[in-house]
Design an enzyme around this catalytic site. Structure first.
Site, PDB file in Angstrom:
ATOM      1  N   GLY A  81       0.798  -1.221   0.000  1.00 39.44           N
ATOM      2  CA  GLY A  81       0.000   0.000   0.000  1.00 39.44           C
ATOM      3  C   GLY A  81       0.825   1.263   0.000  1.00 39.44           C
ATOM      4  N   CYS A 139      -0.582   3.564  -9.705  1.00 43.12           N
ATOM      5  CA  CYS A 139      -1.454   3.976  -8.609  1.00 43.12           C
ATOM      6  C   CYS A 139      -2.856   4.337  -9.112  1.00 43.12           C
ATOM      7  CB  CYS A 139      -0.879   5.199  -7.903  1.00 43.12           C
ATOM      8  SG  CYS A 139       0.790   4.953  -7.317  1.00 43.12           S
ATOM      9  N   GLY A 254      12.199  -6.573 -13.535  1.00 42.36           N
ATOM     10  CA  GLY A 254      11.226  -7.659 -13.515  1.00 42.36           C
ATOM     11  C   GLY A 254      11.886  -9.022 -13.636  1.00 42.36           C
ATOM     12  N   THR A 277      12.931  -8.045  -6.262  1.00 40.82           N
ATOM     13  CA  THR A 277      12.588  -9.087  -5.290  1.00 40.82           C
ATOM     14  C   THR A 277      13.787  -9.915  -4.858  1.00 40.82           C
ATOM     15  OG1 THR A 277      10.345  -9.207  -6.198  1.00 40.82           O
ATOM     16  CG2 THR A 277      11.079 -11.081  -4.900  1.00 40.82           C
TER      17      THR A 277
END
Length: 318
Positions: A81, A139, A254, A277
């Site tokens: 968020g 967003c 990515g 990640t």
């Protein structure tokens, strides 16, 4: 490519947007926080080509309620968020510490509406130590029914165009993959005179707990990242480079874990890559990618990384 990026002496260094990068390996927003944990406990972040800090809004945000992260096959879903302390706190309390390190600092910015984007952009344009801005356009636009800024080319064009009027710093747009044709949103950014494109943001996904028989994330859906999205990122970079590669530099992000993954991005058309990640389970992965790229260039006999940018487009599969 030399019209877009100018090679420097080292095999991985170049000048882009008028900025000298020691290498093309950056850390991605949201996956490296603000870099201080790594800098103070693991390694000197001056070794990085650039660091894109966690997203900044005008005012502090608490983010979404838990559960906000779930592991998936070959990746993860997150619904943080966009929790952050706000751009003013960042500039006063975090950025001064980052200035001690010799790396490029790129601020990822977002807003709930166009007005907030412009406020953040204007604030950071006057902030010493921030070298460039990266727009998170995935967003939801609260004033237009929640549709993401990056989903509508007209809305995206207006946002990028207005931001270009108020900032002198390089403006990069991080495109959402959750569209039918990413070349259309890329075109909107190119026409609005963006300085660069970042491909791609997370893919929309969901995970369900089969015992509780309900979605695991509190928000039900979240952004999928990690190795699973590598083929999607490579495909989208390839498509955008094919149409606009000579007009705007592409930053690939990515699914990158290894130098081999990064090389796919470069061959598809990216001039730099971001590690996301992978930092969670191997915080040294950016350094390993840098070393792997050097080894690959030596092995193949290339003098500079720019020699392979977009090279996959010149090959014909028979």
């Amino acid at each position: 490519m030399e019209k877009i990026v100018k090679p420097l002496e080292d095999s991985l260094s170049y000048e882009l947007f008028g900025i000298k990068f020691k290498n093309p390996v950056w850390t991605a927003s949201g996956c490296f926080s603000y870099g201080l944990e790594v800098a103070e406990n693991l390694y000197d972040i001056s070794k990085l080509g650039a660091m894109v800090v966690k997203g900044l809004s005008y005012k502090p945000r608490t983010g979404n309620p838990p559960q906000r992260i779930v592991e998936t096959p070959a990746g993860m879903l997150n619904s943080i968020g966009l929790q952050n302390p706000g751009v003013e706190y960042f500039s006063k309390n975090i950025l001064p510490k980052l200035r001690k390190y010799d790396t490029i600092i790129i601020a990822n910015v977002f807003g709930e509406d166009e007005e907030e984007y412009l406020k953040v952009g204007e604030f950071l344009d006057k902030t010493e130590g921030v070298h460039a801005l990266e727009l998170n356009v995935s967003c939801p636009n609260v004033k237009k029914g929640g549709i993401a800024f990056g989903s509508d080319p007209d809305t995206l064009y207006n946002l990028v165009y207005k931001l270009k009027q108020i900032t002198s710093k390089p403006l990069l747009v991080k495109l959402s993959p959750n569209v039918t044709d990413i070349t259309q949103t890329a075109q909107a950014c190119v026409e609005a005179k963006t300085d660069g494109l970042v491909l791609i943001n997370t893919l929309l996904g969901m995970a369900i707990d089969v015992n509780k028989e309900q979605p695991i994330l509190a928000t039900k859906t979240g952004g999928l990242s990690g190795p699973a999205i590598l083929p999607v990122a490579v495909r989208m970079i390839y498509q955008v480079f094919e149409k606009y590669g000579s007009a705007v530099p592409i930053i690939g992000v990515g699914g990158i874990t290894t130098a081999e993954d990064a090389l796919q991005h470069f061959l598809a058309g990216a001039v730099a890559v971001q590690i996301g990640t992978a930092n969670f389970y191997d915080p040294y992965s950016p350094l390993k990618v840098i070393e792997g790229l050097k080894n690959h260039l030596n092995k193949k006999g290339y003098k500079h990384i720019l020699e392979i940018i977009g090279k996959a487009h010149k090959l014909k599969i028979t």
